[in-house]
Design an enzyme around this catalytic site. Structure first.
Site, PDB file in Angstrom:
ATOM      1  N   ASP A   1      -4.974   4.736   1.861  1.00  0.00           N
ATOM      2  CA  ASP A   1      -4.040   4.403   3.181  1.00  0.00           C
ATOM      3  C   ASP A   1      -2.937   3.486   2.670  1.00  0.00           C
ATOM      4  O   ASP A   1      -2.738   2.416   3.221  1.00  0.00           O
ATOM      5  CB  ASP A   1      -4.954   3.461   3.955  1.00  0.00           C
ATOM      6  CG  ASP A   1      -4.302   3.244   5.451  1.00  0.00           C
ATOM      7  OD1 ASP A   1      -3.542   3.998   5.891  1.00  0.00           O
ATOM      8  OD2 ASP A   1      -5.087   2.225   6.304  1.00  0.00           O
TER       9      ASP A   1
ATOM     10  N   GLY B   1      -5.937  -2.423  12.426  1.00  0.00           N
ATOM     11  CA  GLY B   1      -6.631  -1.553  13.110  1.00  0.00           C
ATOM     12  C   GLY B   1      -8.087  -1.711  12.517  1.00  0.00           C
ATOM     13  O   GLY B   1      -8.967  -1.633  13.452  1.00  0.00           O
TER      14      GLY B   1
END
Length: 659
Positions: free
Chosen positions: A146, A28
């Site tokens: 993350d 991403g």
């Protein structure tokens, strides 16, 4: 599948050093390439920020590039076998990039896509190494933010790691990238949610706040996915998934995969509690719990020769799956020290060092030849020293303080002192303590005077007070059963002097000291009194008998008499009560207490001499005395018997003589 045909970076040379060879993956925020470090002749991984992210970052402010560089430097100093090493950073055509260690293996996402879910052995082995990497970062004051399978790399074992992942080496990536982009996002948008929604902690959704416990939560979700083959929450929109983390508890893995050990359910539950304060304080604390759970499960199954493989068609009636204990010493050396493979690269890089020194020496001589050049060198060196000193002070000392002394304080006192120091308190499970009263602090982590980040968390263990147990009721039990019950309650048993008992047979417990139900501390000594059975002498019924008769009867049985006198309407010397009672068993020489009547209370006879005979008779009869009149009933009383003021029993007859 990614195509590399239109990728203009293939074949490019970054910074005159890194030749892009192929594309590995696209995420991403960035794309990962393999590259050759032409200076050190080794294969590296290059992660380049997407143009869209870079343009967004530039829109957030000029600080993005500086933050990206600072984070890269910070991660480069983080050396750990389970962390993907960062070698270099730079900017190519306006796009920031990182040069990292190239790990020959797959991401955990690739492994789960192939296997769906892992055996508990493999899931715990991967979890422990993942937590070891996060723990190293947390000790350095870094938060990943993350944690997900895409950022966990699994290097295959040289003995055939595809078949069993227990001996694989796990490395965690993307520390610096997540932090740098997150920091720029915070400047522009406040606390923007930076974690993938399937693994996002509740506090990131509600407050946008993250700390080490945020990584703990995400690691717990990754463990859940490895055990069950799915994430706990799904939804049509990312925001729906994110809010499920806030509103719902993560289900136990065994509800989806029957047979999983309960210890794994508890480990996932501890890591994924919605309240951050109820989770382990950081990845190091969760790592200790994971290792303890693995050791406990292994110890419970040391006699099991075969480990069952988890299968999709396992019926509910299957027994609990076995988890084998794997000690660190049993792991191959390459798995314990995965950085050993990097040593040959460093040895091959050594020949380039003399050339680099020679080139720097030439530059130094040319600059030093001019006076301005010498001043510039001095200024540059001073600037570097100041920057290095300030940076070293901040990272080594400046952002740390010392933990206050909270042990032995009450909970309220500890909270007040922590508030004054700007610390957050986290409470571990309370424990009993023999010396510290309830709600007193018996342990703190970090300990007093140890280094702690300013504003960091301190874990306190509070006291439940001295541990106490009620004495179990063992009256009526044989000694062996009574002793087993008392010992199982952590009490010490000793025998007292036995005694006769009319109702309990010989050898049975008749009493404990302290008595049953009394709350005592562990290891308290409990005296057990056993029955000798019924005593050999039966006490006769003495109530209603004359005292002399009772004395004679008891003396004949070899029993002693103890008399207690009391007023009664019974005749004097009549036995009113006895102890022991009629029929009780006693041994020779026992004292028998007799309550003996003193007879009715005495009353005084009034004077009636010189009174008219009829008047005297009426007065005496009015006081309850029967009267006998002699001689002349119409005369005057000349004598009375008993005489005046005599003490007589009520109802005694009074004789009066009248003339």
């Amino acid at each position: 599948m990614d195509t590399q045909v239109a990728d203009t970076l293939l074949g490019s040379l970054l910074d005159g050093r890194y030749r892009i060879r192929g594309r590995v993956a696209r995420g991403g925020m960035a794309t990962v390439y393999t590259a050759t470090d032409e200076r050190l002749e080794r294969t590296v991984a290059v992660k380049i920020i997407h143009p869209s992210q870079a343009s967004d970052a530039r829109g957030r402010g000029p600080g993005f590039g500086h933050r990206f560089t600072d984070e890269a430097k910070t991660i480069a100093r983080l050396t750990h076998p389970n962390v993907v090493a960062v070698y270099d950073q730079g900017i190519h055509q306006g796009l920031p990039y990182l040069v990292m260690e190239y790990v020959r293996g797959r991401t955990l996402r690739d492994v789960l896509a192939e296997r769906r879910r892992l055996h508990p052995d493999e899931a715990l082995a991967i979890t422990e190494q993942m937590l070891a990497a996060l723990a190293a970062a947390h000790r350095a004051g870094l938060v990943h933010r993350d944690v997900k399978p895409e950022n966990v790399l699994v290097a295959e074992a040289p003995t055939g790691g595809a078949a069993n992942l227990v001996d694989s080496v796990v490395k965690v990536a993307d520390f610096g990238l997540a932090r740098a982009v997150a920091a720029s996002a915070d400047d522009a948008n406040g606390n923007q949610l930076m974690a993938t929604v399937a693994y996002v902690a509740p506090e990131l959704v509600t407050e946008g706040h993250s700390d080490a416990r945020t990584d703990v939560y995400a690691a717990g979700i990754v463990l859940f996915e490895m055990l069950t083959g799915r994430v706990p929450y799904e939804g049509d929109r990312p925001v729906d998934v994110a809010w499920q983390h806030v509103d719902r508890d993560v289900p136990a893995p065994s509800t989806l995969v029957p047979g999983l050990p309960r210890a794994l359910d508890e480990l996932v539950a501890r890591a994924t509690r919605r309240d951050p304060g109820a989770r382990p304080t950081d990845a190091g604390a969760l790592l200790a719990e994971a290792q303890a759970a693995r050791e406990d499960l292994g110890n419970q199954n040391t006699r099991t020769a075969v480990i069952r493989r988890v299968t999709d068609d396992m019926p509910v009636s299957q027994p609990t799956m076995v988890v084998a204990a794997v000690q660190p010493a049993q792991r191959p050396s390459w798995a314990r020290l995965p950085e050993a493979e990097a040593r040959p690269h460093r040895r091959r890089a050594a020949p380039a060092q003399p050339g680099l020194v020679d080139r720097l020496g030439v530059v130094r001589e040319r600059v030093a030849a001019a006076s301005r050049g010498r001043l510039g060198i001095v200024a540059a060196v001073l600037a570097l020293v100041l920057v290095a000193t300030a940076g070293g002070w901040w990272f080594g000392v400046g952002r740390y303080t010392v933990a206050p002394e909270l042990v032995s304080l009450t909970k309220a006192q500890a909270e007040a002192q922590a508030t004054r120091g700007g610390f957050t308190l986290v409470y571990a499970d309370p424990q009993h303590h023999a010396e510290v009263p309830r709600d007193g602090v018996i342990r703190q982590d970090p300990a007093s005077a140890e280094r702690i980040l300013k504003g960091g968390s301190i874990t306190l263990t509070l006291s439940l007070g001295p541990e106490r147990f009620p004495v179990p009721d063992v009256v009526g039990k044989d000694f062996e059963l009574a002793e087993a019950d008392l010992v199982s309650s952590r009490l010490v048993v000793e025998k007292g002097s036995p005694r006769y008992d009319d109702s309990l047979p010989e050898g049975v417990v008749v009493e404990t000291k302290p008595a049953a139900g009394t709350e005592v501390r562990p290891d308290t000594k409990i005296t057990v009194i056993l029955s000798r059975g019924r005593a050999p002498i039966t006490v006769p019924n003495l109530v209603g008998k004359n005292l002399n008769e009772a004395r004679s009867t008891l003396a004949g049985l070899g029993l002693e008499v103890v008399e207690e006198r009391q007023e009664s309407d019974k005749p004097r010397d009549e036995v009113l009560d006895q102890d022991p009672k009629n029929g009780a068993g006693v041994e020779r020489g026992t004292k028998v207490r007799l309550q003996v009547s003193n007879g009715p209370p005495q009353v005084a006879v009034p004077r009636v001499v010189d009174l008219p005979c009829q008047q005297a008779k009426q007065q005496l009869e009015g006081q309850g005395f029967p009267v006998s009149v002699q001689f002349n009933p119409e005369g005057t009383v000349r004598f009375q018997n008993p005489g005046e003021n005599s003490q007589v029993p009520p109802g005694t007859q009074i004789t009066i003589g009248c003339f």
